[in-house]
Design an enzyme around this catalytic site. Structure first.
Site, PDB file in Angstrom:
ATOM      1  N   ASP A 219       0.818  -1.198   0.000  1.00  0.00           N
ATOM      2  CA  ASP A 219       0.000   0.000   0.000  1.00  0.00           C
ATOM      3  C   ASP A 219       0.853   1.249   0.000  1.00  0.00           C
ATOM      4  OD1 ASP A 219      -2.383   1.714   0.530  1.00  0.00           O
ATOM      5  OD2 ASP A 219      -3.299  -0.250   0.765  1.00  0.00           O
ATOM      6  N   HIS A 250      -4.166   5.613   3.430  1.00  0.00           N
ATOM      7  CA  HIS A 250      -4.726   4.350   2.945  1.00  0.00           C
ATOM      8  C   HIS A 250      -4.040   3.162   3.617  1.00  0.00           C
ATOM      9  CE1 HIS A 250      -5.995   1.300   0.011  1.00  0.00           C
ATOM     10  NE2 HIS A 250      -6.992   2.119  -0.257  1.00  0.00           N
ATOM     11  N   SER A 416     -12.788  -2.499  -1.030  1.00  0.00           N
ATOM     12  CA  SER A 416     -11.390  -2.464  -0.625  1.00  0.00           C
ATOM     13  C   SER A 416     -11.282  -2.330   0.886  1.00  0.00           C
ATOM     14  CB  SER A 416     -10.647  -1.360  -1.340  1.00  0.00           C
ATOM     15  OG  SER A 416     -11.338  -0.147  -1.240  1.00  0.00           O
TER      16      SER A 416
HETATM   17  C1  LIG Z   1      -6.446  -5.128   0.328  1.00  0.00           C
HETATM   18  O1  LIG Z   1      -6.922  -4.968  -0.971  1.00  0.00           O
HETATM   19  C2  LIG Z   1      -7.750  -3.871  -1.173  1.00  0.00           C
HETATM   20  C3  LIG Z   1      -8.134  -3.801  -2.613  1.00  0.00           C
HETATM   21  O2  LIG Z   1      -7.987  -4.984  -3.263  1.00  0.00           O
HETATM   22  C4  LIG Z   1      -7.051  -2.609  -0.794  1.00  0.00           C
HETATM   23  O3  LIG Z   1      -7.895  -1.518  -0.936  1.00  0.00           O
HETATM   24  C5  LIG Z   1      -6.531  -2.729   0.586  1.00  0.00           C
HETATM   25  O4  LIG Z   1      -5.778  -1.609   0.848  1.00  0.00           O
HETATM   26  C6  LIG Z   1      -5.644  -3.927   0.706  1.00  0.00           C
HETATM   27  N1  LIG Z   1      -5.144  -4.129   2.026  1.00  0.00           N
HETATM   28  C7  LIG Z   1      -3.898  -4.463   2.266  1.00  0.00           C
HETATM   29  C8  LIG Z   1      -3.601  -4.832   3.655  1.00  0.00           C
HETATM   30  O5  LIG Z   1      -3.038  -4.474   1.406  1.00  0.00           O
END
Ligand SMILES: *[C@@H]1O[C@H](CO)[C@@H](O)[C@H](O)[C@H]1NC(C)=O
Ligand SMILES: *[C@@H]1O[C@H](CO)[C@@H](O)[C@H](O)[C@H]1NC(C)=O
Ligand SMILES: *[C@@H]1O[C@H](CO)[C@@H](O)[C@H](O)[C@H]1NC(C)=O
Ligand SMILES: *[C@@H]1O[C@H](CO)[C@@H](O)[C@H](O)[C@H]1NC(C)=O
Ligand SMILES: *[C@@H]1O[C@H](CO)[C@@H](O)[C@H](O)[C@H]1NC(C)=O
Ligand SMILES: *[C@@H]1O[C@H](CO)[C@@H](O)[C@H](O)[C@H]1NC(C)=O
Length: 832
Positions: A219, A250, A416
């Site tokens: 992320d 995020h 998400s």
């Molecule tokens: C998991 O995946 C979703 C979208 O597929 C995303 O928005 C979210 O940030 C992700 N979480 C992690 C822990 O990577």
């Protein structure tokens, strides 16, 4: 759409209506993909040179190799073998550099691009060469200025990110004097403490808290000393920016849902070890090569769970899809969001639509599928086959509380958000298995088995909306606790009596003489990453009547990684043309996997798929409608533009036109009206027109063979087949305007057809003296006092004397409104 045998003018009933009428009206939701129609003025032909001039003369390409080696060895290999100049090896200074890799990044001069790529691809150790695509994820902002892959009209429609909700409400945990806000906060706390909905406390009290589980979060990064987390193990840098912190919120939010320990927004597994992979810049930009490196690192460092914050319609992005297979093959459990493109069907995002990935949809707190949640079967298999059931499970995805950058809590919505909820559940479940046993028991298949078998089925959604149902942490815990490696089929039952869950099957019984009905189930093999079907699947009817069913099976010969498919092609035998009743029984298939490490014996397992089918006598011809699936094409692989030009934020037709995806409302309406609809997955020469009242040709993109044109003419004129055509638009000037320059592949993308392939349809209809024009019309009309909207379509420019044409005044939005052409393909003489 009723066929009759009256004279020519009557029996040929041509319906020309935009199919958009049949779609959901409320598609404008706040969390769609970020595809935006290119501004026509930036893509006009006159701009070609401008655009090209502005591009740099070099671009980066990914060269994939057939084996892993040190990057240095790959570089030396290429430099030793490639004679041409005009390219340069790009060194990647990131944490994966200390491990062997399976790809290199090279910059190639545009002038020698084709020759060089050919030369690279000729090399023995090179697998393929593809552009290093850049991705940008939409910002969490409101309004139309989306920063999407299409925002500037120049990006290739590659992977596109699911976006978070635009309506985030931060609610401060610090002392707040404003009473309205603190009241709000309490309300939020009561309602949105998501862990409490799943009974996570029950497992915490047993001592399971996600300890020693390595969770990779791909992320925007995370702050080093964020007080909500007690176990941030590593933060790695995959971008070209000089920070590891999350400046967007995020990555922090997602980590909070998974592992936050702050009371007001608790995560599921507070002891989970967080590995924050910063793969997005502050501007939310990323590259395929960054992802590939980060994935390789996740494999090399033995991550247990990985949740991917990327998704899009392009399942043909091979470097990406194959890397995901490799990750799961390396026993990393991958969780991903199914997409935010609902309520339309056929909108599943990749990689969540892969069978080796746990694909998660969203529900609200009333246990209804959230309107934004993508749904409808997977579309890889269309047009020739039938999609698989996805998502796998659903979880709460509305107004979930998680951590904010500033160490408060905030709430977000979207699939998400549902996805980290499931990632959190998975981390917690992993920690239930004693560490020494984990590699033996846990894998992407066994975790999925635990989730789908434990899930609670929701009463008012079908399987292509909810998968197995709502995640049930405690049930899944029970299943895992006593888990023995085995294979199973998902869904494990197809029950024609169970509506709406078994929609569309429960909406239309089987009968003799029909086209085969396909059900494409997934094989989950918890016994090993590699598995095989031991002997062909067999059908075991529970009584004599079961012999009236004829089933043909198609299935994966090799089950890898962890998953495969088993498709049933069902028909009722001719001798049962008058039979009415139920047929029950089981399909069984034996799966085996090579012995696990330290074992001598092959692992074996028999999976069962239970069938409860409903059969009726063959309906009369006039009630039988045949839907042409064979001539439908969608994105990918070609640039198929959207049908309605009004839908500005989605330029591609990627939902896959099918009775059970895009056209599910039409299917339901025809059923309500007493019609039986069958799907034709082969050329028009392959059906017996005596059996059908009407052939439905809707929004078709493909061309027709000469034999098909002749046969259809004969079917209509001599056999009395009715024909209903929904034609859509086709206008060359507009298509040229819809071209856009693809920054990544440095080529122009031109639509391969209009909304439908009118020239091909005109060829097909020529024997009847009927032709469509090239206008693009829309407007309102009414028939018999019923008002409707003609959302997009064209006009009829030729029709035989004695026929009836209903005409309505519509708006013409084509670029060449002044001229009016009859569209014919090259083989036909142009009349005019
Ligand atoms: C998991 O995946 C979703 C979208 O597929 C995303 O928005 C979210 O940030 C992700 N979480 C992690 C822990 O990577
Ligand atoms: C291009 O179109 C946009 C909106 O459609 C408009 O605001 C802009 O002025 C146009 N630019 C040119 C150069 O025509
Ligand atoms: C507190 O509430 C008042 C209205 O009662 C509002 O005008 C003000 O903006 C609020 N303060 C904050 C910090 O939101
Ligand atoms: C991340 O990597 C890039 C490229 O190697 C480098 O320029 C940047 O300084 C790094 N950032 C950090 C925080 O290490
Ligand atoms: C079933 O799904 C698999 C996996 O996508 C696909 O390869 C296969 O062709 C499908 N079978 C049918 C009959 O559609
Ligand atoms: C089919 O399988 C189900 C579940 O495994 C079992 O309960 C049932 O008895 C089986 N029926 C037949 C006819 O084998």
């Amino acid at each position: 759409m009723v066929a009759s045998r009256s004279p020519f003018a009557n029996y040929f009933l041509l319906v020309l209506v935009s199919f958009c009428l049949l779609r959901f009206g409320d598609r404008i939701n706040y969390e769609t993909l970020t595809l935006t129609l290119p501004r026509t003025n930036t893509t006009a032909v006159s701009d070609v040179n401008d655009v090209v001039d502005r591009e740099p003369a070099r671009r980066n390409y990914i060269v994939r190799f057939v084996e892993y080696k040190d990057a240095e060895d790959h570089r030396a290999y290429l430099q030793g073998k490639i004679g041409l100049d005009g390219w340069e090896w790009i060194e990647r200074r990131n944490p994966a550099a200390k491990f062997p890799t399976d790809f290199g990044v090279v910059a190639i001069d545009d002038s020698v691009r084709t020759a060089l790529i050919e030369e690279f691809e000729r090399l023995e150790l090179v697998k393929d060469v593809s552009a290093d695509l850049s991705y940008s994820r939409s910002v969490l902002a409101e309004g139309d200025d989306r920063v999407g892959a299409f925002a500037d009209g120049k990006k290739r429609p590659g992977k596109i990110f699911s976006s978070m909700s635009y309506s985030e409400g931060e609610c401060y945990a610090t002392a707040i004097s404003n009473s309205t806000i603190s009241w709000n906060r309490q309300l939020l706390m009561q309602r949105y403490q998501v862990t409490s909905f799943f009974g996570a406390r029950g497992l915490w009290e047993k001592g399971y808290t996600g300890a020693k589980v390595k969770m990779a979060i791909f992320d925007t990064g995370i702050r080093a000393n964020h007080p909500h987390f007690r176990n941030i193990k590593e933060r790695t840098n995959w971008t070209n920016e000089d920070t590891l912190n999350d400046n967007l919120g995020h990555g922090t939010f997602v980590a909070g849902v998974i592992a936050g320990q702050y009371d007001e927004c608790l995560g599921f597994a507070p002891d989970t070890e967080i590995y924050a992979f910063r793969v997005f810049t502050d501007a939310q930009v990323s590259y395929t090569s960054w992802f590939l490196d980060a994935f390789n690192y996740a494999i090399a460092t033995n991550m247990d769970v990985l949740n991917l914050s990327i998704g899009g319609p392009d399942y043909l992005d091979l470097p990406f899809v194959e890397k995901v297979w490799e990750l799961t093959a390396n026993n990393i459990i991958m969780v991903s969001a199914i997409g935010n493109d609902g309520p339309l069907y056929g909108t599943l995002n990749n990689p969540a639509d892969q069978s080796d990935v746990i694909g998660v949809g969203g529900i609200d707190y009333g246990d209804h599928i959230a309107s934004f949640s993508s749904r409808g079967m997977s579309t890889w298999e269309i047009p020739h086959g039938y999609g698989r059931v996805k998502p796998d499970v659903v979880a709460y995805g509305r107004e979930i509380m998680g951590s904010s950058i500033s160490a408060n809590c905030k709430s977000l919505s979207g699939t998400s958000v549902a996805s980290p909820v499931v990632a959190g559940v998975v981390c917690l479940l992993v920690s239930v298995i004693p560490e020494h046993d984990r590699k033996n028991i846990l894998n992407p298949a066994s975790m999925k088995q635990a989730l789908v078998e434990g899930a609670a089925k929701l009463p008012d959604a079908n399987m292509y909306e909810q998968g197995a149902g709502r995640v049930h942490l405690l049930e899944s815990y029970e299943i895992l606790k006593s888990y023995q490696p085995r294979a199973s089929i998902f869904p494990s039952i197809l029950d024609y009596m169970d509506c709406p869950y078994s929609w569309p099957f429960c909406r239309q019984p089987l009968y003799a003489g029909a086209m085969p009905v396909i059900f494409n189930a997934t094989i989950l093999n918890g016994m090993g990453v590699l598995g095989y079907v031991e002997s062909p699947p067999t059908w075991h009817p529970s009584d004599e009547e079961g012999n009236l069913l004829s089933i043909r099976f198609t299935y994966s010969e090799v089950i890898w990684p962890w998953t495969g498919y088993l498709a049933l092609h069902m028909q009722i035998k001719e001798e049962a043309a008058l039979f009415s009743g139920e047929i029950e029984g089981n399909v069984t298939v034996k799966i085996y996997s090579p012995p696990a490490q330290g074992e001598k014996n092959v692992r074996r397992s028999t999976c069962v798929l239970q069938l409860k089918l409903k059969v009726v006598p063959t309906p009369p011809r006039s009630k039988r409608v045949l839907w042409d699936q064979f001539h439908s094409i969608k994105y990918p692989p070609g640039y198929i533009p959207r049908d309605s030009l009004d839908v500005r934020n989605d330029i591609l037709d990627w939902h896959g036109d099918h009775l059970h995806t895009n056209f599910h409302i039409m299917f339901n309406m025809l059923r309500d009206a007493g019609y039986y609809v069958e799907t034709l997955g082969s050329p028009l020469t392959c059906f017996d027109a005596h059996q059908y009242g009407t052939l439905l040709l809707v929004d078709l993109e493909d061309e027709y063979f000469k034999e098909e044109i002749q046969k259809l003419r004969d079917d209509v004129i001599n056999t009395g087949l009715g024909l209903a055509v929904f034609a859509e638009w086709y206008n060359v000037d507009t298509m040229v305007k819809m071209r856009f320059f693809d920054d990544n592949t440095r080529s122009w993308w031109t639509p391969v057809t209009g909304g439908a392939n009118i020239p091909a349809l005109n060829d097909l209809l020529a024997p009847f003296g009927i032709a469509f024009g090239d206008k693009i019309l829309n407007g309102d009309f009414s028939i018999d006092g019923e008002h409707s909207r003609y959302a997009s379509g064209t006009d009829i420019v030729r029709f035989p004397a004695g026929g009836y044409v209903h005409a309505f005044p519509f708006m013409d939005s084509s670029e060449s409104a002044a001229t009016q052409n009859v569209l014919l393909t090259s083989g036909m003489a142009k009349v005019r």
